[in-house]
Design a protein around this motif. Sequence first.
Motif, PDB file in Angstrom:
ATOM      1  N   SER A 252       5.274   0.647  -4.858  1.00 13.22           N
ATOM      2  CA  SER A 252       4.899   1.830  -4.075  1.00 13.22           C
ATOM      3  C   SER A 252       5.523   1.760  -2.688  1.00 13.22           C
ATOM      4  O   SER A 252       6.035   2.761  -2.174  1.00 13.22           O
TER       5      SER A 252
ATOM      6  N   ASN B 280      -4.211  -5.489  -2.588  1.00 13.22           N
ATOM      7  CA  ASN B 280      -2.912  -5.780  -3.191  1.00 13.22           C
ATOM      8  C   ASN B 280      -1.797  -5.719  -2.167  1.00 13.22           C
ATOM      9  O   ASN B 280      -0.870  -6.525  -2.185  1.00 13.22           O
ATOM     10  N   TYR B 281      -1.898  -4.721  -1.271  1.00 13.96           N
ATOM     11  CA  TYR B 281      -0.851  -4.563  -0.261  1.00 13.96           C
ATOM     12  C   TYR B 281      -0.830  -5.745   0.695  1.00 13.96           C
ATOM     13  O   TYR B 281       0.234  -6.285   0.997  1.00 13.96           O
TER      14      TYR B 281
ATOM     15  N   ALA C  84       1.858  -2.478  -5.949  1.00 15.84           N
ATOM     16  CA  ALA C  84       1.855  -2.295  -4.501  1.00 15.84           C
ATOM     17  C   ALA C  84       3.268  -2.436  -3.941  1.00 15.84           C
ATOM     18  O   ALA C  84       3.716  -1.616  -3.131  1.00 15.84           O
TER      19      ALA C  84
ATOM     20  N   SER D 163      -2.049   0.503  -7.707  1.00 19.66           N
ATOM     21  CA  SER D 163      -1.883  -0.419  -6.577  1.00 19.66           C
ATOM     22  C   SER D 163      -3.133  -0.461  -5.705  1.00 19.66           C
ATOM     23  O   SER D 163      -3.330  -1.383  -4.945  1.00 19.66           O
TER      24      SER D 163
ATOM     25  N   LEU E 124      -7.033  -2.038  -0.286  1.00 12.16           N
ATOM     26  CA  LEU E 124      -5.653  -2.325   0.101  1.00 12.16           C
ATOM     27  C   LEU E 124      -5.326  -3.797  -0.091  1.00 12.16           C
ATOM     28  O   LEU E 124      -4.307  -4.296   0.377  1.00 12.16           O
TER      29      LEU E 124
END
Lengths: 280, 293
Positions: B265, B71-72, B262, B50, B69
């Motif tokens: 998670s 993807n988040y 992502a 992720s 970050l």
Amino acid sequence: MAIPLIFFLVVRFLPTFVALRLSLYDWNILKEVQPYVGGKNYSRLIQDGIFGKALVNTALYTIIGVPAQIVIGLIVALLLGKIRALQGVFRALYFAPYVTPIVAAAWVWQWLFSPQFGPVNTFLIWLHIPPQSFLTSPSQALATTAALVVWQNLGFQVVLFLAGLAAIPSTFYEAAEIDGASGSQSFWKITLPLLNPTIVFSVVTGTISYLQLFTQVVNLNFTDQGGPLGSTMTVALYIYQMAFGRFQTGYASAITVVLFAIILVITLLQLRFLTKRVNY
Amino acid sequence: MTVTQKSEIGTTSLPKPPKRRDYKTVLAYLFLTVGAIVTLFPFAWMILTSLKSFQELFSLGFWPESPTLANYSQVITQTKFLTWFGNSLLIAGVTTLSVLFFDSLVGYTLAKFEFPGKNIVFILMLSTLMIPTEMLIIPWFVGVTDIHLLNSTPGAYFSIMFPGLISAFGVFLMRQFFESLPNDLIEAARIDGMSEFGIFWRIALPLVRPALASLAIFTFLGNWNAFLWPLIVIQKPEFRTLPVGTALFNGEAGTQWGLIMAASSLAVIPVLLVFAFFQKQIIEGIVLTGLKG
């Protein structure tokens, strides 16, 4: 008391009888007319090759999965019992897969076992073992799926066995030690018999859950057809496909009745033959 | 393997055994560590993937070379992730509260009151555990479609959560636990003029905290991850729960591994936190509730 009683009657018992009734009709959610067909849905089941395949697959999942998770779970629990420091940390680590959403776990599994870029095949090549096709092979997909379920259930199994082991009075081991029993003797004569209730619980609930296997199978393949050439198809998935993919609700209900009968018979047999009364 | 070590399995509260660093303890640690690495590998792979950039996704390296970050932020801004997360939180939260309340009430009644048909009620509730969910789902679906619940706001949420509002397993768990409470305590409160509900709420319930903790986590977990029924019953995208939303990612967006990892998670975080905080009570709860037999 009234609300819970009504809840159980309306949400659990009533639908059971509704399902029984639906199984006798050519029921289709989309149609107006629902003709009564008697036992026709059931006679169709006997000739249905895909249903037969789903039945065999479901049995295979149960036969692989239940013993695997119990044996591995017991080994981990016994090892955890041997250590003092970091016991809680290890317990939490082994529990992590159990709290992972099944959908997420299925995605990771596809990636790990991917024939082209999967880390598992990279590892196999490193060991000089030819890469395998895993989830894309009709002969390996079922075992790979079962491995996912075992991996997810292991944490719960370990907690269950830790609880069971903690309930065995330590005086038994002390007495055995005085009598000069070896470690393996006290395992077979004390630990295993006194763990019998926990093992029965695991076998019975584990079997029931494997007989209803659905989420992992559907998420590993993105279809309701069950993996390469139907090789991972389960009874629950077939019910879903019939009821909500093809709207053959009556026929799907007949399958649920058969599944219910199978679960009932196996559970009663297991309770009858596995439960040994140990008095202490 | 000596028998002295065996007895350590028995309880966690025994006085510490003499410090002995023999090879068997070392071996136990070794096996557990290897096992934990194998168990956690898929988990670690999910989180590390992720953090990988799009260019790096299909490289076989374990560690992301330039962690990002992206993807988040993409999951949060470009999908309905937050809505799904909120839906799941609401559904799992309400269900858990309902199960805790009703199951402890029923469990308490079954354990501490005498009334005709008590055992029949108990056995009937337990027997529902053997009815496969698949069998109930078809009639449930016919039912909620008939009364047109699926497209309105309270109706859709109610449809998703109603099967889980009371759990037979929880009733069994709570009954086992309440049976171990001494009757004298309840008698004494009764003589002091406390109402029956007051006795249950103020005296009995606080004494069964470990059981409530383990029931809470398993109920929350079960509903947070529930898939089959929500998949069938949810008709509109805005009512999707986290598992249904992420599962349908694939069809709608193509296989976007980075986003999926992502989202997955993020979905793990709440349950992992709850377990980390309550693991002692959860295990104690299982030990004491007679799940052991």
